[in-house]
Design a protein around this motif. Structure first.
Motif, PDB file in Angstrom:
ATOM      1  N   ASP A  78       0.852  -1.195   0.000  1.00 30.10           N
ATOM      2  CA  ASP A  78       0.000   0.000   0.000  1.00 30.10           C
ATOM      3  C   ASP A  78       0.887   1.244   0.000  1.00 30.10           C
ATOM      4  OD1 ASP A  78      -2.379  -1.349  -0.023  1.00 30.10           O
ATOM      5  OD2 ASP A  78      -2.794  -1.136   2.118  1.00 30.10           O
ATOM      6  N   GLY A  79       0.704   2.088  -0.975  1.00 28.39           N
ATOM      7  CA  GLY A  79       1.479   3.319  -1.039  1.00 28.39           C
ATOM      8  C   GLY A  79       2.877   3.159  -1.615  1.00 28.39           C
ATOM      9  N   VAL A  80       3.230   1.945  -2.010  1.00 22.97           N
ATOM     10  CA  VAL A  80       4.548   1.685  -2.588  1.00 22.97           C
ATOM     11  C   VAL A  80       4.431   1.684  -4.108  1.00 22.97           C
ATOM     12  CG1 VAL A  80       6.415   0.000  -2.821  1.00 22.97           C
ATOM     13  CG2 VAL A  80       5.323   0.359  -0.592  1.00 22.97           C
ATOM     14  N   GLY A  81       5.332   2.389  -4.769  1.00 26.24           N
ATOM     15  CA  GLY A  81       5.267   2.449  -6.219  1.00 26.24           C
ATOM     16  C   GLY A  81       6.217   1.500  -6.912  1.00 26.24           C
ATOM     17  N   ARG A  82       7.423   1.342  -6.360  1.00 22.20           N
ATOM     18  CA  ARG A  82       8.474   0.572  -7.032  1.00 22.20           C
ATOM     19  C   ARG A  82       8.969  -0.561  -6.141  1.00 22.20           C
ATOM     20  NH1 ARG A  82      13.930   3.703  -8.686  1.00 22.20           N
ATOM     21  NH2 ARG A  82      13.951   3.910  -6.416  1.00 22.20           N
ATOM     22  N   VAL A  83       9.083  -1.763  -6.705  1.00 16.11           N
ATOM     23  CA  VAL A  83       9.544  -2.940  -5.966  1.00 16.11           C
ATOM     24  C   VAL A  83      10.593  -3.669  -6.795  1.00 16.11           C
ATOM     25  CG1 VAL A  83       7.384  -3.201  -4.684  1.00 16.11           C
ATOM     26  CG2 VAL A  83       7.672  -4.380  -6.874  1.00 16.11           C
ATOM     27  N   PHE A  84      11.214  -4.676  -6.174  1.00 19.03           N
ATOM     28  CA  PHE A  84      12.332  -5.360  -6.822  1.00 19.03           C
ATOM     29  C   PHE A  84      12.196  -6.885  -6.685  1.00 19.03           C
ATOM     30  CE2 PHE A  84      13.547  -1.194  -5.343  1.00 19.03           C
ATOM     31  CZ  PHE A  84      14.207  -0.639  -6.429  1.00 19.03           C
ATOM     32  N   SER A 185      13.791 -16.960  -4.040  1.00 13.88           N
ATOM     33  CA  SER A 185      13.130 -15.924  -4.827  1.00 13.88           C
ATOM     34  C   SER A 185      12.281 -15.071  -3.905  1.00 13.88           C
ATOM     35  CB  SER A 185      12.254 -16.547  -5.916  1.00 13.88           C
ATOM     36  OG  SER A 185      11.187 -17.275  -5.314  1.00 13.88           O
ATOM     37  N   GLY A 186      11.970 -13.867  -4.345  1.00 17.81           N
ATOM     38  CA  GLY A 186      11.142 -13.011  -3.509  1.00 17.81           C
ATOM     39  C   GLY A 186      10.980 -11.638  -4.118  1.00 17.81           C
ATOM     40  N   ILE A 187      10.486 -10.732  -3.296  1.00 15.51           N
ATOM     41  CA  ILE A 187      10.288  -9.349  -3.697  1.00 15.51           C
ATOM     42  C   ILE A 187      10.814  -8.447  -2.593  1.00 15.51           C
ATOM     43  CG2 ILE A 187       8.606  -7.559  -4.275  1.00 15.51           C
ATOM     44  CD1 ILE A 187       6.776  -9.719  -5.382  1.00 15.51           C
ATOM     45  N   PHE A 188      11.747  -7.589  -2.920  1.00 19.31           N
ATOM     46  CA  PHE A 188      12.193  -6.530  -2.025  1.00 19.31           C
ATOM     47  C   PHE A 188      11.275  -5.323  -2.216  1.00 19.31           C
ATOM     48  CE2 PHE A 188      16.530  -8.483  -1.803  1.00 19.31           C
ATOM     49  CZ  PHE A 188      16.684  -8.440  -0.410  1.00 19.31           C
ATOM     50  N   PHE A 189      10.944  -4.657  -1.115  1.00 22.74           N
ATOM     51  CA  PHE A 189      10.121  -3.452  -1.218  1.00 22.74           C
ATOM     52  C   PHE A 189      10.518  -2.478  -0.105  1.00 22.74           C
ATOM     53  CE2 PHE A 189       7.990  -6.826   1.109  1.00 22.74           C
ATOM     54  CZ  PHE A 189       7.591  -6.227   2.298  1.00 22.74           C
TER      55      PHE A 189
END
Length: 225
Positions: A78-84, A185-189
């Motif tokens: 929520d409120g995050v625009g860019r992730v990795f 594997s995953g997503i950094f935010f």
């Protein structure tokens, strides 16, 4: 998609002994020997993507047009625009070496060294992202680490990348596990308050725990007991 190779990994004897719970260093000699072997076999590589968060609704969130289903992930973004999104591996050579040992204890030690090397590689990627993209605190989530974001979510995550096996030698099995096993594997935010999946996992005695269980967080995420 960005590829990182030749990632420096420092295998520390004390860190491996700590992971093994060997406070007195009873196995320091053999671990030191195995570290020498491991250093020549570990091939750390990482791929990541600079991705953007799209529509969010209830338990779903779209990243680069790919649908993910997880209330916790959606809430965290929520409120995050860019992730990795990322995939990291140390290669297959070390686990092949472990399988070649008749000594089961040495196999276990080599596996533990691989775990330490994999965590070191993920930390390198995290630090790289912070420096490269001028980020503050990063948190991450991994498919399969929580019931709310099950292992089946590996499929959409891998779909963000092209031929992962061709690029870094990682593939998904029919049961959605990664090969080589020492891969993650995953997503950094970006987050203002650090998040760890461990905070929502009540399992006791886990040697991989990175944060204490926080029962109160279940209410924030709307997760039932």
């Amino acid at each position: 998609m960005k590829l990182l190779e030749n990632i420096p990994v420092h295998l520390d004897l004390e860190e491996v002994l700590k992971q093994l719970g060997d406070k007195e260093g009873k196995h320091a000699g053999v671990i030191h020997e195995l570290l020498g072997i491991a250093n020549s076999l570990i091939k750390p590589r990482a791929i990541y993507e600079v991705s953007y968060v799209g529509d969010q609704n209830g338990d779903t969130v779209y990243i680069d047009g790919v649908k993910f289903t997880s209330r916790i992930l959606r809430t965290n973004l929520d409120g995050v625009g860019r992730v990795f999104p990322y995939i990291v591996t140390i290669g297959k050579e070390l686990e092949n070496k472990a399988a070649s040992f008749d000594d089961l204890l040495k196999q276990f030690f080599i596996e533990t060294i691989g775990d330490v090397a994999l965590r070191s590689t993920v930390k390198y990627l995290e630090d790289y992202l912070k420096k490269r993209y001028l980020l503050g605190q990063l948190s991450r989530m991994n498919p399969g680490s929580l019931k709310d974001w099950p292992i089946e979510q590996q499929t959409p995550l891998f779909s963000i990348f092209r031929d992962v096996e061709k690029i870094i030698g990682v593939r998904l099995t029919d049961s959605l596990l990664m090969v080589p096993r020492k891969s993650v594997s995953g997503i950094f935010f970006p987050t203002e308050v650090e998040f760890s999946s461990c905070q929502l996992c009540p399992r006791e005695g886990c040697k991989y725990r990175r944060a204490p269980y926080d029962k109160g967080l279940k209410e924030k995420y709307g997760i039932e007991e």
